[in-house]
Write a protein that holds these residues in place. Sequence first.
Motif, PDB file in Angstrom:
ATOM      1  N   GLU A  24       0.845  -1.173   0.000  1.00 35.32           N
ATOM      2  CA  GLU A  24       0.000   0.000   0.000  1.00 35.32           C
ATOM      3  C   GLU A  24       0.887   1.231   0.000  1.00 35.32           C
ATOM      4  OE1 GLU A  24      -2.466   0.769   3.358  1.00 35.32           O
ATOM      5  OE2 GLU A  24      -0.949   0.203   4.822  1.00 35.32           O
ATOM      6  N   ALA A  68      -4.181   3.983 -10.130  1.00 34.58           N
ATOM      7  CA  ALA A  68      -4.677   2.649 -10.473  1.00 34.58           C
ATOM      8  C   ALA A  68      -3.727   1.944 -11.437  1.00 34.58           C
ATOM      9  CB  ALA A  68      -6.076   2.751 -11.079  1.00 34.58           C
ATOM     10  N   THR A 100      -0.756   0.827  -9.488  1.00 38.32           N
ATOM     11  CA  THR A 100      -1.138  -0.296  -8.629  1.00 38.32           C
ATOM     12  C   THR A 100      -1.196  -1.585  -9.430  1.00 38.32           C
ATOM     13  OG1 THR A 100      -2.429   1.200  -7.227  1.00 38.32           O
ATOM     14  CG2 THR A 100      -2.895  -1.145  -7.033  1.00 38.32           C
ATOM     15  N   VAL A 148      -9.049  -2.282 -10.799  1.00 37.22           N
ATOM     16  CA  VAL A 148      -8.781  -1.643  -9.512  1.00 37.22           C
ATOM     17  C   VAL A 148     -10.029  -0.881  -9.060  1.00 37.22           C
ATOM     18  CG1 VAL A 148      -7.329   0.030  -8.306  1.00 37.22           C
ATOM     19  CG2 VAL A 148      -6.346  -1.432 -10.093  1.00 37.22           C
ATOM     20  N   ASP A 149     -10.470  -1.162  -7.841  1.00 39.64           N
ATOM     21  CA  ASP A 149     -11.602  -0.438  -7.256  1.00 39.64           C
ATOM     22  C   ASP A 149     -11.132   0.996  -6.997  1.00 39.64           C
ATOM     23  OD1 ASP A 149     -13.938   0.316  -6.033  1.00 39.64           O
ATOM     24  OD2 ASP A 149     -13.653  -0.908  -4.236  1.00 39.64           O
ATOM     25  N   ARG A 150     -11.632   1.937  -7.783  1.00 41.51           N
ATOM     26  CA  ARG A 150     -11.003   3.256  -7.869  1.00 41.51           C
ATOM     27  C   ARG A 150     -11.914   4.368  -7.357  1.00 41.51           C
ATOM     28  NH1 ARG A 150     -11.875   6.769 -11.712  1.00 41.51           N
ATOM     29  NH2 ARG A 150     -12.996   5.143 -12.857  1.00 41.51           N
ATOM     30  N   GLU A 151     -11.274   5.300  -6.609  1.00 42.26           N
ATOM     31  CA  GLU A 151     -11.932   6.509  -6.133  1.00 42.26           C
ATOM     32  C   GLU A 151     -11.005   7.689  -6.395  1.00 42.26           C
ATOM     33  OE1 GLU A 151     -13.820   8.356  -1.991  1.00 42.26           O
ATOM     34  OE2 GLU A 151     -12.342   6.722  -1.901  1.00 42.26           O
ATOM     35  N   ARG A 193      -3.686   0.310  -2.783  1.00 41.31           N
ATOM     36  CA  ARG A 193      -3.468  -0.905  -1.993  1.00 41.31           C
ATOM     37  C   ARG A 193      -3.760  -2.123  -2.848  1.00 41.31           C
ATOM     38  NH1 ARG A 193      -6.253  -4.081   2.354  1.00 41.31           N
ATOM     39  NH2 ARG A 193      -8.239  -3.152   1.698  1.00 41.31           N
ATOM     40  N   ARG A 252      -6.209  -8.560  -5.633  1.00 41.63           N
ATOM     41  CA  ARG A 252      -7.260  -7.567  -5.432  1.00 41.63           C
ATOM     42  C   ARG A 252      -6.586  -6.220  -5.237  1.00 41.63           C
ATOM     43  NH1 ARG A 252     -11.750  -9.375  -2.636  1.00 41.63           N
ATOM     44  NH2 ARG A 252     -12.472  -7.225  -2.763  1.00 41.63           N
ATOM     45  N   GLU A 294      -7.176  -1.618  -4.907  1.00 40.78           N
ATOM     46  CA  GLU A 294      -8.050  -0.467  -4.772  1.00 40.78           C
ATOM     47  C   GLU A 294      -7.232   0.807  -4.670  1.00 40.78           C
ATOM     48  OE1 GLU A 294     -10.220  -1.200  -1.145  1.00 40.78           O
ATOM     49  OE2 GLU A 294      -8.681  -0.237   0.094  1.00 40.78           O
ATOM     50  N   LYS A 312      -8.229   4.396  -2.882  1.00 40.68           N
ATOM     51  CA  LYS A 312      -9.284   4.994  -2.067  1.00 40.68           C
ATOM     52  C   LYS A 312      -8.739   6.140  -1.228  1.00 40.68           C
ATOM     53  CE  LYS A 312     -12.673   1.979  -2.918  1.00 40.68           C
ATOM     54  NZ  LYS A 312     -13.997   2.357  -3.465  1.00 40.68           N
TER      55      LYS A 312
END
Length: 362
Positions: free
Chosen positions: A190, A237, A240, A260-263, A288, A297, A299, A301
């Motif tokens: 991370e 992302a 990552t 990638v779960d992206r914000e 992370r 997995r 993300e 965030k």
Amino acid sequence: MKLNLALAGFGNVARRFVRLLREREAELAALGLEPVIVGIATKRHGALFSSRGIDAVEQAARLERIPSTGSGQASAGVRIEDGVGVPVRDVLALISKTADLWEPAVLVETTVLDITAGEPAITHVRAALTSGLHVVTANKGPAAFAARALQRIAADRGVSFRFEGAVMDGIPVFNLVRETLPAVRVLGFEGVLNTTTNQMLVAIERGENAAAALARMQAEGIAEADPSLDLEGWDAAAKTAALANVLFDTPGPGITPHDVDREGLGANIDARVREAASRGARLKLMARAWIDGGRARAEVKLREVHPSGPFGALDGPANAIRIDTDLAGPIVITQLEGSLTATAYALVSDLVGIARRLQAHG
């Protein structure tokens, strides 16, 4: 050892790279390395190839003397050489056909990131590796979208594919694991990987609003004219995905930035920064990744972190990553100030790595 270089892309990173080769000529010679630039291919200014070598520093100066039209495009009709309009793939084809005359050869790929599919960089890299060229790149696309496939091609052809400049401005993350952590498994990581958003968040903490901070950073050349890749989390992302694809020992082709779960920062970022500060915390855009059931997995965030921690202590252009390993435990790498020179140096470092490999194999 003479290394013949073909440049795909000749923007800020590539121009700093060729100047760095000139500035460190004596140090590279002491390492037994003589880089010779034999090809330059650009999207807007044409292409140039000479097996005798090109004065790339002079070519960089020529481009920088071109007056801007104010639209981000060069003046009409300006070109590097008479090869204006020659596609990069044609330059690579020419180089590959004549490679036996002046091998070994290296493609230095520094074109702009395409977050949709990593092209045209992936095509450039694949063509070069297939033709027997080594590759170094500062583009995140190839590692973020196709690292494992490209690594297989490189292994089959007996050439190197290196991309240290793709993450953290070339601070040696990939090299650290590859060269100094044998038999170690990376379990997760991370970090704060995007410096533009980190500088914005710090500016908001200090009283600027997001819009004013961004405008100032654009005026200072810190943020791009179109900062959407940074602000929407796409840059983080891509980094990552690249890290997960290379550092994790998981099956399959790996992930892409779209997995990638992206914000991103979002429209309410000013309020979120103030709320975090009211709780004695700092808000950071954290990347992370971890292994879950044998699969990667990932993300990106916004998270609140303690100000005294390795990520909460980051100000301005700093970034950092914590790599969790099974045998060496957690390892934290912090870069206090990224720069164009650091990214260009990553290309130089990768060249030295290729030369050492070639020298070791005679």
